[in-house]
Scaffold this motif. Structure first.
Motif, PDB file in Angstrom:
ATOM      1  N   TRP A   1      12.235 -19.794   3.183  1.00 53.48           N
ATOM      2  CA  TRP A   1      12.953 -18.627   2.545  1.00 53.48           C
ATOM      3  C   TRP A   1      12.292 -17.879   1.690  1.00 53.48           C
ATOM      4  CZ3 TRP A   1      13.986 -17.243  -2.538  1.00 53.48           C
ATOM      5  CH2 TRP A   1      15.079 -16.558  -2.713  1.00 53.48           C
ATOM      6  N   TYR A   2      11.085 -18.174   1.166  1.00 54.28           N
ATOM      7  CA  TYR A   2      10.486 -17.275   0.189  1.00 54.28           C
ATOM      8  C   TYR A   2       9.717 -16.339   1.218  1.00 54.28           C
ATOM      9  CZ  TYR A   2      10.872 -19.480  -4.330  1.00 54.28           C
ATOM     10  OH  TYR A   2      11.749 -19.887  -5.358  1.00 54.28           O
ATOM     11  N   TRP A   3       9.124 -16.643   2.473  1.00 53.60           N
ATOM     12  CA  TRP A   3       8.486 -15.959   3.195  1.00 53.60           C
ATOM     13  C   TRP A   3       9.461 -14.937   3.913  1.00 53.60           C
ATOM     14  CZ3 TRP A   3       4.435 -14.016   4.728  1.00 53.60           C
ATOM     15  CH2 TRP A   3       4.128 -13.084   5.932  1.00 53.60           C
ATOM     16  N   ARG A   4      10.701 -15.256   4.280  1.00 50.31           N
ATOM     17  CA  ARG A   4      11.442 -14.238   4.783  1.00 50.31           C
ATOM     18  C   ARG A   4      11.949 -13.309   3.468  1.00 50.31           C
ATOM     19  NH1 ARG A   4      15.982 -16.334   5.398  1.00 50.31           N
ATOM     20  NH2 ARG A   4      15.883 -18.395   5.068  1.00 50.31           N
ATOM     21  N   MET A   5      11.986 -13.626   2.297  1.00 52.38           N
ATOM     22  CA  MET A   5      12.632 -12.641   1.413  1.00 52.38           C
ATOM     23  C   MET A   5      11.203 -11.806   1.190  1.00 52.38           C
ATOM     24  SD  MET A   5      15.419 -12.774   0.056  1.00 52.38           S
ATOM     25  CE  MET A   5      14.754 -11.677  -1.557  1.00 52.38           C
ATOM     26  N   PHE A   6       9.993 -12.491   1.033  1.00 48.52           N
ATOM     27  CA  PHE A   6       8.794 -11.386   0.879  1.00 48.52           C
ATOM     28  C   PHE A   6       8.691 -10.558   2.133  1.00 48.52           C
ATOM     29  CE2 PHE A   6       4.373 -10.360   1.093  1.00 48.52           C
ATOM     30  CZ  PHE A   6       4.058 -10.000   0.014  1.00 48.52           C
ATOM     31  N   SER A   7       8.807 -10.938   3.271  1.00 50.40           N
ATOM     32  CA  SER A   7       8.464  -9.962   4.297  1.00 50.40           C
ATOM     33  C   SER A   7       9.813  -9.011   4.673  1.00 50.40           C
ATOM     34  CB  SER A   7       8.153 -10.938   5.691  1.00 50.40           C
ATOM     35  OG  SER A   7       9.358 -11.781   6.054  1.00 50.40           O
ATOM     36  N   HIS A   8      10.918  -9.536   4.498  1.00 47.47           N
ATOM     37  CA  HIS A   8      11.862  -8.684   4.749  1.00 47.47           C
ATOM     38  C   HIS A   8      12.290  -7.581   3.564  1.00 47.47           C
ATOM     39  CE1 HIS A   8      13.370 -11.743   8.056  1.00 47.47           C
ATOM     40  NE2 HIS A   8      12.179 -10.959   8.218  1.00 47.47           N
ATOM     41  N   GLN A   9      12.223  -7.982   2.424  1.00 49.37           N
ATOM     42  CA  GLN A   9      12.613  -7.194   1.121  1.00 49.37           C
ATOM     43  C   GLN A   9      11.499  -6.976   0.408  1.00 49.37           C
ATOM     44  OE1 GLN A   9      16.245  -8.571  -0.500  1.00 49.37           O
ATOM     45  NE2 GLN A   9      17.245  -9.161   1.191  1.00 49.37           N
ATOM     46  N   ALA A  10      10.621  -8.014  -0.191  1.00 50.29           N
ATOM     47  CA  ALA A  10       9.666  -7.802  -1.277  1.00 50.29           C
ATOM     48  C   ALA A  10       8.550  -6.565  -0.812  1.00 50.29           C
ATOM     49  CB  ALA A  10       9.249  -9.052  -1.782  1.00 50.29           C
ATOM     50  N   TRP A  11       8.269  -7.001   0.495  1.00 46.54           N
ATOM     51  CA  TRP A  11       7.038  -6.274   1.023  1.00 46.54           C
ATOM     52  C   TRP A  11       7.513  -4.807   1.139  1.00 46.54           C
ATOM     53  CZ3 TRP A  11       2.208  -5.903   0.721  1.00 46.54           C
ATOM     54  CH2 TRP A  11       1.464  -5.058   1.512  1.00 46.54           C
ATOM     55  N   PRO A  12       8.806  -4.390   1.891  1.00 43.63           N
ATOM     56  CA  PRO A  12       8.867  -3.063   2.143  1.00 43.63           C
ATOM     57  C   PRO A  12       9.281  -2.429   0.618  1.00 43.63           C
ATOM     58  CG  PRO A  12      10.091  -4.732   3.549  1.00 43.63           C
ATOM     59  CD  PRO A  12       9.353  -5.427   2.647  1.00 43.63           C
ATOM     60  N   GLY A  13       9.840  -3.040  -0.292  1.00 42.87           N
ATOM     61  CA  GLY A  13      10.019  -2.580  -1.659  1.00 42.87           C
ATOM     62  C   GLY A  13       8.914  -2.242  -2.481  1.00 42.87           C
ATOM     63  N   LEU A  14       7.891  -3.232  -2.340  1.00 39.92           N
ATOM     64  CA  LEU A  14       6.576  -3.120  -2.994  1.00 39.92           C
ATOM     65  C   LEU A  14       5.764  -1.975  -2.735  1.00 39.92           C
ATOM     66  CD1 LEU A  14       4.385  -6.142  -3.843  1.00 39.92           C
ATOM     67  CD2 LEU A  14       3.366  -4.269  -2.918  1.00 39.92           C
ATOM     68  N   VAL A  15       5.950  -1.854  -1.480  1.00 44.31           N
ATOM     69  CA  VAL A  15       4.961  -0.666  -0.499  1.00 44.31           C
ATOM     70  C   VAL A  15       5.721   0.719  -1.177  1.00 44.31           C
ATOM     71  CG1 VAL A  15       4.386   0.452   1.520  1.00 44.31           C
ATOM     72  CG2 VAL A  15       4.191  -1.853   1.360  1.00 44.31           C
ATOM     73  N   GLN A  16       6.888   1.008  -0.986  1.00 40.05           N
ATOM     74  CA  GLN A  16       7.551   1.949  -1.361  1.00 40.05           C
ATOM     75  C   GLN A  16       7.409   2.217  -2.884  1.00 40.05           C
ATOM     76  OE1 GLN A  16       9.066   4.901   0.025  1.00 40.05           O
ATOM     77  NE2 GLN A  16       7.883   3.902   2.039  1.00 40.05           N
ATOM     78  N   THR A  17       7.494   1.270  -3.564  1.00 37.68           N
ATOM     79  CA  THR A  17       7.445   1.604  -4.978  1.00 37.68           C
ATOM     80  C   THR A  17       5.818   1.954  -5.466  1.00 37.68           C
ATOM     81  OG1 THR A  17       8.946  -0.478  -5.473  1.00 37.68           O
ATOM     82  CG2 THR A  17       7.385   0.251  -7.371  1.00 37.68           C
ATOM     83  N   LEU A  18       4.798   1.372  -4.865  1.00 38.43           N
ATOM     84  CA  LEU A  18       3.461   1.682  -5.092  1.00 38.43           C
ATOM     85  C   LEU A  18       3.051   3.157  -4.483  1.00 38.43           C
ATOM     86  CD1 LEU A  18       1.456  -1.479  -4.159  1.00 38.43           C
ATOM     87  CD2 LEU A  18       1.543  -0.302  -6.402  1.00 38.43           C
ATOM     88  N   LEU A  19       3.741   3.507  -3.414  1.00 39.37           N
ATOM     89  CA  LEU A  19       3.315   4.852  -2.733  1.00 39.37           C
ATOM     90  C   LEU A  19       4.000   5.923  -3.708  1.00 39.37           C
ATOM     91  CD1 LEU A  19       4.103   4.070   1.054  1.00 39.37           C
ATOM     92  CD2 LEU A  19       1.966   4.267   0.113  1.00 39.37           C
ATOM     93  N   LEU A  20       5.440   5.719  -4.062  1.00 41.30           N
ATOM     94  CA  LEU A  20       6.118   6.649  -4.749  1.00 41.30           C
ATOM     95  C   LEU A  20       5.073   6.903  -6.241  1.00 41.30           C
ATOM     96  CD1 LEU A  20       9.686   6.037  -4.199  1.00 41.30           C
ATOM     97  CD2 LEU A  20       8.183   7.734  -3.109  1.00 41.30           C
ATOM     98  N   THR A  21       4.819   5.681  -6.727  1.00 42.13           N
ATOM     99  CA  THR A  21       4.123   5.578  -8.120  1.00 42.13           C
ATOM    100  C   THR A  21       2.709   6.464  -7.968  1.00 42.13           C
ATOM    101  OG1 THR A  21       4.991   3.625  -8.604  1.00 42.13           O
ATOM    102  CG2 THR A  21       3.126   4.198  -9.678  1.00 42.13           C
ATOM    103  N   GLN A  22       2.118   6.186  -6.871  1.00 43.93           N
ATOM    104  CA  GLN A  22       0.720   7.012  -6.708  1.00 43.93           C
ATOM    105  C   GLN A  22       0.936   8.480  -6.598  1.00 43.93           C
ATOM    106  OE1 GLN A  22      -2.123   5.319  -7.271  1.00 43.93           O
ATOM    107  NE2 GLN A  22      -2.953   7.089  -7.073  1.00 43.93           N
ATOM    108  N   LEU A  23       2.053   8.996  -5.777  1.00 47.89           N
ATOM    109  CA  LEU A  23       2.181  10.162  -5.581  1.00 47.89           C
ATOM    110  C   LEU A  23       2.697  10.908  -7.028  1.00 47.89           C
ATOM    111  CD1 LEU A  23       4.030  10.127  -2.231  1.00 47.89           C
ATOM    112  CD2 LEU A  23       1.952  11.162  -2.817  1.00 47.89           C
ATOM    113  N   ALA A  24       3.341  10.118  -7.798  1.00 49.26           N
ATOM    114  CA  ALA A  24       4.121  10.634  -9.107  1.00 49.26           C
ATOM    115  C   ALA A  24       2.985  10.691 -10.031  1.00 49.26           C
ATOM    116  CB  ALA A  24       5.351   9.562  -9.518  1.00 49.26           C
ATOM    117  N   LEU A  25       1.648   9.691  -9.956  1.00 45.06           N
ATOM    118  CA  LEU A  25       0.832   9.929 -11.002  1.00 45.06           C
ATOM    119  C   LEU A  25       0.044  11.052 -10.765  1.00 45.06           C
ATOM    120  CD1 LEU A  25      -0.674   7.714 -12.954  1.00 45.06           C
ATOM    121  CD2 LEU A  25      -2.181   7.215 -11.021  1.00 45.06           C
TER     122      LEU A  25
END
Length: 508
Positions: free
Chosen positions: A296-320
Motif C-alpha cells: 500500500w505504501y509503495w503504491r501511494m508513493f509511486s502513484h501520488q507522492a512521487w509525482p506530487g513531490l517532483v512537481q512541488t520541487l520543480l515549481l519551488t526551484q523555478l520560483a526561487l
C-alpha cells in the motif's frame, strides 16, 4: 513591524566566489527543472479577464459593510489568539531547544502548512474556532521556538552564568529574556502580520475569514467585491502600527474570544481517538498484514507522492530563481540611495502590496488568467517573496545610507545600482532568499488545493474522498521534504559564510 535589518560582515573575495557559485547553482537547477515543470498556458483570454479584475480593484464595491467588517474581525481574532498562545509556548520550548527531541518536534510541526493542519483538525473539530486556532497555533509554536532559541543563543551568557543555582525558568526570566526582549517583541509583531495572512487563507477551506469571501467573489466574477476585500486587507496590514498597541492587547484578546465563529458541522469528543488511532492508518497496517502494508505504501508513493513531490520541487526551484530576479528589479525603487522621493514612495507602496498579499490569493487570481498549471504558482510565489525580501534589502540599504552617508565620488543611477548597492546587499539578499526556500516549498505544496498538481492536490483529493490514511501519509511526505530542504538551505548559508541566526527576520 519587521525586525532589525540584517548585518553581515564584509565579504572576502573567497566568500564572494562562494556566493556567486551558490547563485549559479540555483539558476542551473532552475534551468534543469524547466523541461519537466508543468508551466502550460491554457487557451483563455487573459487580457479581457485581467481588465475586469483591474477595474474591480480600481473601483471596489461592497454592498454589505457589516459582513466585510465581521470577516476582517474574525481574521484578526484567529491571528491574535493564535500568536498570543504560540509565543509563550514557543518560549518554553526555546528553553529546552537543545534537546534533540524538542528540535525534531518543532521541525516537524512547522514543516506542515497551516492549511494542511486546518484540513486535519477539521476532520475532528469541524468548521470551528478550535480548527482555525490550532491550524495556526501548532506550526507557529514550532517557528517561535526555533527563532527565539536562535536569537537568545546569540547573546552573551555571562549574566546567566553569574547567577546562583536557580530554576532554569527563573534564570532565563531575569537574564536571557530581558537581554533579547526588543528583538523578541519585534519578531512577535512580525509573526502577527504573517498570522493575519495565514488566517485570511484559512477561508479557502471554509472558515469564515477574509479568504472565504474572497474566493467566493472571484469564483462568481464579482471583481469589485474582491477588490474591496483586497483593499480592506491591505489597509488592515498597513495600519498595524496604528492599532496594535500594547495597552490595548487585553481588550483585543477579550474581543477576539467573543468574535470567534460558531461551530459548523458535527463535533464528537470520542472521534478524536478514532481519528488518530484508526482513520489515519491504512487498513492493512491495523490488521497487522505487513506485506499488504508495504504494498500500500509503495503504491501511494509511486502513484501520488512521487509525482506530487517532483512537481512541488520543480515549481519551488523555478520560483526561487524568479524571486531573485524580482528582488533585483524592485528593491532599487524602495532605496533612497537609488531613486528620488516620488519613485521612492511608489516603490514602498508597491512592496507593501506585494508582501501583504498572500501567495494563495495571488495564485488564485493568476489561475483565472493562465489556467490550472504550475505557472500561476511560480509567479505568485515570486511576487510575494520577492516583495518581502526586496523590502528587507531596501531597508538595509536605507540604514547604511543613513549611517555612512554618501561619498562625493560615489556613482549615481544605474552605475551605483550595478557596482555599489547590489554587490553590497548580495550576501544579505542570498541569506534571506535561502531562509525563504523552505517556506516557498510549503507554499508550493498547498497550491495543489487550487488544482495545481503539487503534493497539495493529492492531499486535498484524499480529504475529499474521506481517505484520511492517504492524506496523512502525503502530509508526512511533505513534512519530510521540508526538513530536507531546510537542511540544504542551512548548509548553503554556511558555505556562503552566512552566520546562522542572523537572518531570522526573513524567515517564514
Amino acid at each position: 513591524m519587521l525586525p532589525a535589518v540584517l548585518k553581515l560582515p564584509a565579504s572576502s573575495p573567497s566568500s564572494a566566489r562562494r556566493i556567486t557559485g551558490i547563485m549559479a547553482l540555483l539558476v542551473l537547477l532552475a534551468l534543469l527543472a524547466l523541461p519537466w515543470a508543468d508551466l502550460a498556458i491554457y487557451p483563455v483570454d487573459p487580457w479581457a479577464e485581467l481588465a475586469r479584475i483591474g477595474q474591480g480593484i480600481i473601483l471596489p464595491y461592497w454592498n454589505s459593510p457589516w459582513v466585510l467588517l465581521e470577516s476582517l474581525a474574525q481574521t484578526v481574532a484567529f491571528a491574535l489568539l493564535a500568536v498570543a498562545l504560540a509565543a509563550p509556548l514557543g518560549m518554553l520550548l526555546a528553553m529546552v531547544f537543545h534537546w534533540t527531541a524538542v528540535r525534531l518536534l518543532c521541525a516537524a510541526v512547522r514543516s506542515v502548512h497551516e492549511l494542511f493542519w486546518g484540513l486535519l483538525f477539521m476532520q475532528v473539530y469541524g468548521l470551528s474556532a478550535t480548527t482555525g486556532l490550532l491550524a495556526i497555533l501548532v506550526p507557529y509554536t514550532g517557528v517561535f521556538a526555533k527563532v527565539f532559541a536562535e536569537t537568545i543563543d546569540l547573546q552573551d551568557r555571562d549574566a546567566y552564568r553569574s547567577l546562583p543555582r536557580v530554576n532554569r525558568l527563573i534564570g532565563w526570566a531575569y537574564t536571557r529574556i530581558p537581554q533579547t526582549l526588543p528583538a523578541l517583541l519585534s519578531y512577535t509583531r512580525y509573526r502577527f502580520e504573517c498570522a493575519l495572512r495565514s488566517s485570511a487563507i484559512l477561508g479557502f477551506i471554509g472558515l469564515p475569514t477574509l479568504g472565504f469571501h474572497l474566493e467566493t467573489a472571484f469564483k462568481q466574477g464579482q471583481y469589485a467585491e474582491a477588490g474591496a476585500l483586497l483593499w480592506a486587507f491591505l489597509m488592515l496590514l498597513a495600519s498595524i502600527r496604528l492599532w496594535l498597541r500594547p495597552a490595548l492587547l487585553p481588550l483585543y484578546l477579550i474581543a477576539a474570544v467573543w468574535l470567534l465563529p460558531e461551530t459548523i458541522g458535527f463535533t464528537n469528543s470520542n472521534y478524536f481517538w478514532q481519528f488518530v488511532s484508526q482513520d489515519i492508518w491504512p487498513t492493512a497496517l491495523r490488521q497487522g498484514d505487513w506485506a499488504a502494508t508495504l504494498d500500500w505504501y509503495w503504491r501511494m508513493f509511486s502513484h501520488q507522492a512521487w509525482p506530487g513531490l517532483v512537481q512541488t520541487l520543480l515549481l519551488t526551484q523555478l520560483a526561487l530563481v524568479l524571486t531573485l530576479l524580482v528582488i533585483l528589479l524592485v528593491y532599487p525603487f524602495a532605496s533612497r540611495a537609488l531613486v528620488n522621493q516620488p519613485l521612492y514612495g511608489l516603490g514602498r507602496f508597491a512592496l507593501l502590496v506585494m508582501r501583504s498579499t498572500p501567495e494563495m490569493i495571488l495564485a488564485f487570481v493568476l489561475l483565472l488568467l493562465f489556467g490550472p498549471s504550475g505557472l500561476p504558482a511560480v509567479i505568485a510565489l515570486a511576487i510575494h517573496n520577492g516583495g518581502l525580501i526586496a523590502f528587507l534589502v531596501a531597508n538595509n540599504s536605507n540604514s547604511e545610507q543613513a549611517i555612512h552617508g554618501r561619498r562625493p565620488d560615489d556613482p549615481a543611477g544605474l552605475l551605483r545600482y550595478t557596482y555599489v548597492e547590489t554587490p553590497r546587499q548580495l550576501p544579505s539578499m542570498l541569506a534571506w532568499l535561502l531562509y525563504r526556500w523552505e517556506v516557498m516549498l510549503r507554499e508550493s505544496a498547498i497550491m495543489g488545493i487550487l488544482g495545481i498538481t503539487t503534493l497539495g492536490f493529492f492531499i486535498d483529493s484524499a480529504f475529499e474522498e474521506i481517505r484520511y490514511d492517504r492524506a496523512f501519509f502525503l502530509i508526512l511526505i511533505t513534512a519530510g521534504l521540508n526538513i530536507i530542504v531546510d537542511a540544504c538551505s542551512r548548509r548553503l548559508r554556511q558555505l556562503a559564510l552566512v552566520q546562522p541566526g542572523q537572518a531570522n527576520q526573513g524567515r517564514h
